[in-house]
Design a protein around this motif. Structure first.
Motif, PDB file in Angstrom:
ATOM      1  N   TYR A  42      13.620  -5.363   5.718  1.00 58.71           N
ATOM      2  CA  TYR A  42      12.080  -5.361   5.414  1.00 58.71           C
ATOM      3  C   TYR A  42      11.412  -6.275   6.552  1.00 58.71           C
ATOM      4  N   THR A  43      12.098  -6.830   7.482  1.00 62.36           N
ATOM      5  CA  THR A  43      11.473  -7.434   8.574  1.00 62.36           C
ATOM      6  C   THR A  43      11.214  -6.404   9.715  1.00 62.36           C
ATOM      7  N   ARG A  44      12.129  -5.256   9.683  1.00 61.61           N
ATOM      8  CA  ARG A  44      11.716  -4.202  10.623  1.00 61.61           C
ATOM      9  C   ARG A  44      10.684  -3.187   9.879  1.00 61.61           C
ATOM     10  N   LEU A  45      10.956  -2.890   8.625  1.00 63.84           N
ATOM     11  CA  LEU A  45      10.252  -2.005   7.772  1.00 63.84           C
ATOM     12  C   LEU A  45       8.578  -2.614   7.777  1.00 63.84           C
ATOM     13  N   LYS A  46       8.140  -3.563   7.517  1.00 60.97           N
ATOM     14  CA  LYS A  46       6.935  -4.254   7.475  1.00 60.97           C
ATOM     15  C   LYS A  46       5.934  -3.529   6.935  1.00 60.97           C
ATOM     16  N   PRO A  47       5.943  -3.124   5.636  1.00 61.12           N
ATOM     17  CA  PRO A  47       5.039  -2.153   4.837  1.00 61.12           C
ATOM     18  C   PRO A  47       3.615  -3.078   5.098  1.00 61.12           C
ATOM     19  N   VAL A  48       2.299  -2.057   5.136  1.00 60.10           N
ATOM     20  CA  VAL A  48       1.105  -2.673   5.087  1.00 60.10           C
ATOM     21  C   VAL A  48       1.002  -2.972   3.553  1.00 60.10           C
ATOM     22  N   LEU A  49       0.271  -4.191   3.484  1.00 56.39           N
ATOM     23  CA  LEU A  49      -0.313  -4.646   2.077  1.00 56.39           C
ATOM     24  C   LEU A  49      -1.667  -4.520   1.937  1.00 56.39           C
TER      25      LEU A  49
ATOM     26  N   SER B  75       3.099   2.353   6.974  1.00 59.13           N
ATOM     27  CA  SER B  75       3.397   1.725   8.299  1.00 59.13           C
ATOM     28  C   SER B  75       1.719   1.588   8.853  1.00 59.13           C
ATOM     29  N   ARG B  76       1.691   0.616  10.050  1.00 56.02           N
ATOM     30  CA  ARG B  76       0.582   0.391  10.642  1.00 56.02           C
ATOM     31  C   ARG B  76       0.359   1.828  11.410  1.00 56.02           C
ATOM     32  N   GLU B  77       1.110   2.598  11.845  1.00 52.36           N
ATOM     33  CA  GLU B  77       0.957   3.656  12.710  1.00 52.36           C
ATOM     34  C   GLU B  77       0.082   4.770  11.660  1.00 52.36           C
ATOM     35  N   MET B  78       0.585   4.856  10.558  1.00 53.14           N
ATOM     36  CA  MET B  78      -0.066   6.049   9.647  1.00 53.14           C
ATOM     37  C   MET B  78      -1.234   5.313   8.725  1.00 53.14           C
ATOM     38  N   LEU B  79      -1.846   4.156   8.988  1.00 48.80           N
ATOM     39  CA  LEU B  79      -2.752   3.575   8.453  1.00 48.80           C
ATOM     40  C   LEU B  79      -4.096   4.426   8.466  1.00 48.80           C
ATOM     41  N   PRO B  80      -4.591   4.496   9.552  1.00 41.81           N
ATOM     42  CA  PRO B  80      -5.735   5.308   9.567  1.00 41.81           C
ATOM     43  C   PRO B  80      -5.870   6.570   8.912  1.00 41.81           C
ATOM     44  N   LYS B  81      -4.766   7.557   8.739  1.00 39.21           N
ATOM     45  CA  LYS B  81      -4.696   8.752   7.916  1.00 39.21           C
ATOM     46  C   LYS B  81      -4.655   8.398   6.581  1.00 39.21           C
TER      47      LYS B  81
ATOM     48  N   VAL C 205       7.221  14.687   0.974  1.00 39.04           N
ATOM     49  CA  VAL C 205       7.675  13.504   1.669  1.00 39.04           C
ATOM     50  C   VAL C 205       6.920  13.176   2.957  1.00 39.04           C
ATOM     51  N   ILE C 206       6.320  12.332   3.211  1.00 39.36           N
ATOM     52  CA  ILE C 206       5.620  12.085   4.547  1.00 39.36           C
ATOM     53  C   ILE C 206       6.554  11.736   5.413  1.00 39.36           C
ATOM     54  N   ASP C 207       6.306  12.531   6.637  1.00 41.42           N
ATOM     55  CA  ASP C 207       7.221  12.353   7.429  1.00 41.42           C
ATOM     56  C   ASP C 207       7.331  11.046   8.642  1.00 41.42           C
ATOM     57  N   ALA C 208       5.974  10.555   8.645  1.00 42.06           N
ATOM     58  CA  ALA C 208       5.833   9.322   9.389  1.00 42.06           C
ATOM     59  C   ALA C 208       5.904   7.965   8.404  1.00 42.06           C
ATOM     60  N   SER C 209       6.138   8.210   7.179  1.00 42.41           N
ATOM     61  CA  SER C 209       6.529   6.970   6.220  1.00 42.41           C
ATOM     62  C   SER C 209       7.763   6.422   6.618  1.00 42.41           C
ATOM     63  N   PRO C 210       7.803   4.964   6.713  1.00 45.78           N
ATOM     64  CA  PRO C 210       9.160   4.494   6.951  1.00 45.78           C
ATOM     65  C   PRO C 210      10.172   4.634   5.864  1.00 45.78           C
TER      66      PRO C 210
ATOM     67  N   MET D 251       0.735  -1.169   0.040  1.00 50.50           N
ATOM     68  CA  MET D 251       0.032  -0.149  -0.034  1.00 50.50           C
ATOM     69  C   MET D 251       0.897   1.316   0.016  1.00 50.50           C
ATOM     70  N   THR D 252       0.691   2.200  -0.864  1.00 49.16           N
ATOM     71  CA  THR D 252       1.285   3.324  -0.816  1.00 49.16           C
ATOM     72  C   THR D 252       0.450   4.765  -0.642  1.00 49.16           C
ATOM     73  N   VAL D 253       1.100   5.885  -0.528  1.00 49.89           N
ATOM     74  CA  VAL D 253       0.436   6.857  -0.625  1.00 49.89           C
ATOM     75  C   VAL D 253       1.376   7.976  -1.544  1.00 49.89           C
ATOM     76  N   VAL D 254       0.935   8.233  -2.607  1.00 42.68           N
ATOM     77  CA  VAL D 254       1.399   9.006  -3.458  1.00 42.68           C
ATOM     78  C   VAL D 254       1.138  10.594  -3.335  1.00 42.68           C
ATOM     79  N   GLY D 255       2.239  11.204  -3.387  1.00 37.32           N
ATOM     80  CA  GLY D 255       1.999  12.670  -2.784  1.00 37.32           C
ATOM     81  C   GLY D 255       2.528  13.516  -4.255  1.00 37.32           C
ATOM     82  N   ALA D 256       1.917  14.472  -4.414  1.00 35.71           N
ATOM     83  CA  ALA D 256       1.988  15.324  -5.834  1.00 35.71           C
ATOM     84  C   ALA D 256       1.731  16.650  -5.475  1.00 35.71           C
ATOM     85  N   GLU D 257       1.917  17.666  -6.308  1.00 40.52           N
ATOM     86  CA  GLU D 257       1.437  19.072  -6.120  1.00 40.52           C
ATOM     87  C   GLU D 257       0.510  19.423  -7.194  1.00 40.52           C
ATOM     88  N   VAL D 258      -0.687  19.663  -6.867  1.00 37.51           N
ATOM     89  CA  VAL D 258      -1.661  20.096  -7.923  1.00 37.51           C
ATOM     90  C   VAL D 258      -2.441  21.367  -7.589  1.00 37.51           C
TER      91      VAL D 258
END
Length: 331
Positions: free
Chosen positions: A183-190, A102-108, A137-142, A49-56
């Motif tokens: 990636y055992t530490r990163l553990k991105p959400v799928l 990450s799990r922490e930023m998943l709700p947002k 660049v999202i500060d909370a993204s690992p 799962m990714t969040v794409v950031g761009a200026e519009v």
């Protein structure tokens, strides 16, 4: 007369052989299988799962994207529906950021994926900074990749941005001792598109091109109603501590790797008194536990360490929140 009969027989044999060949060609040998044909279903899931950031239109916008891919070693593909508001900004600037979730930023992230930037200002959903290439660049993204759009490949209903990675930013806690991604530490959400579900990454089950020497983790059984969660509290005589830990590490590694019913063996020692060891043990069922204590590797551990153990207490536990569980770890 005899020649005529032989000729007829020969012709019959030739015709029968010819017919058999023709039938085999029309009915090719198909391997029988218990798999169900689902048709042309695209089923390459789950995806990171990714969040794409761009200026519009002069303002930062965030978009959840579940369809990404790798093209060679220096390109990634970000596939986005043509209807997305963010696309116009990316086409104009030719740049975007890809932020792993990450799990922490998943709700947002979940919220950012539920509303459109065309009607809602999402610029402040995440705390962010502008990267060296000029993307948010999202500060909370690992882990975040700043990307330059090298090409756009259009398919029915989708803009597929082929991107070159310009910069990659990683949080210090997802790097190993050599400064490389772990990636055992990163553990991105799928993300699994067909059911719109979020999944966690799994454990390492083996090293590529090395499984013949280091077999991976076996598949695990689900916890049943008679499953066991236990704290084994062990006190070891000081003079045997080093030797005991070798045996304990060996039996834990073999049990987790080879026994489907052994779900957890996580050992810790007290800082003030290392001779006091506590092991969190989780077994899928009572039968799995009985099979474990009857195994050759457990009996070897038990016989070898019996004289090293000063005291042993087996305390079964009741999980207060079964959803918060620790799986397949051994220390």
């Amino acid at each position: 007369m005899m020649k005529t009969i032989l000729g007829i027989l020969s012709l019959s044999v030739m015709l029968s052989c010819s017919t058999a060949v023709k039938e085999n060609a029309a009915q090719p040998d198909i391997m029988e299988t218990n798999k169900k044909n689902l048709g042309s279903l695209m089923a390459l899931y789950p995806k990171p799962m990714t969040v794409v950031g761009a200026e519009v239109e002069g303002k930062v916008n965030w978009l959840v994207v579940g369809h990404t891919g790798v093209i060679g070693h220096d390109r990634i593909l970000v596939s986005m529906s043509k209807s997305h508001y963010t696309n116009q900004g990316i086409k104009k600037s030719k740049r975007l950021s890809v932020n792993l979730v990450s799990r922490e930023m998943l709700p947002k992230a979940d919220y950012a994926g539920s509303v459109s930037g065309a009607t809602v200002d999402k610029s402040e959903v995440f705390a962010y900074h502008i990267g060296e290439y000029g993307t948010p660049v999202i500060d909370a993204s690992p882990l975040t990749m700043e990307c330059e759009v090298a090409d756009i490949y259009e398919t029915d209903g989708f803009d597929n941005f082929i991107c070159a990675v310009v910069n990659t930013y990683a949080a210090s806690d997802v790097l190993d001792g050599d400064g490389k991604l772990d990636y055992t530490r990163l553990k991105p959400v799928l993300f699994e598109f067909p059911t719109y579900s979020y999944l966690a990454t799994g454990e390492v089950i083996g090293k590529c091109l090395n499984l013949d020497r280091q077999p991976g983790m076996c598949a695990k059984e689900p916890m049943t109603a008679d499953g066991i969660v236990r704290l084994s509290k062990i006190e070891v005589y000081p003079q045997y501590l080093g030797e005991y830990m070798k045996y304990a590490a060996e039996v834990g590694e073999i049990s987790l790797r080879t026994e489907p019913g052994v779900l957890t063996m996580y050992a810790v020692g007290e800082k003030e008194n290392p001779c006091k060891v506590t092991i969190l043990e989780t077994y899928a069922s009572r039968g799995a536990y009985e099979k474990h204590i009857a195994s050759e590797h457990f009996r070897k551990y038990k016989q070898a360490t019996q004289h090293m153990v000063k005291s042993l207490v087996l305390a079964d536990q009741t999980p207060l929140n079964p959803a918060n569980k620790l799986n397949n770890f051994m220390q």
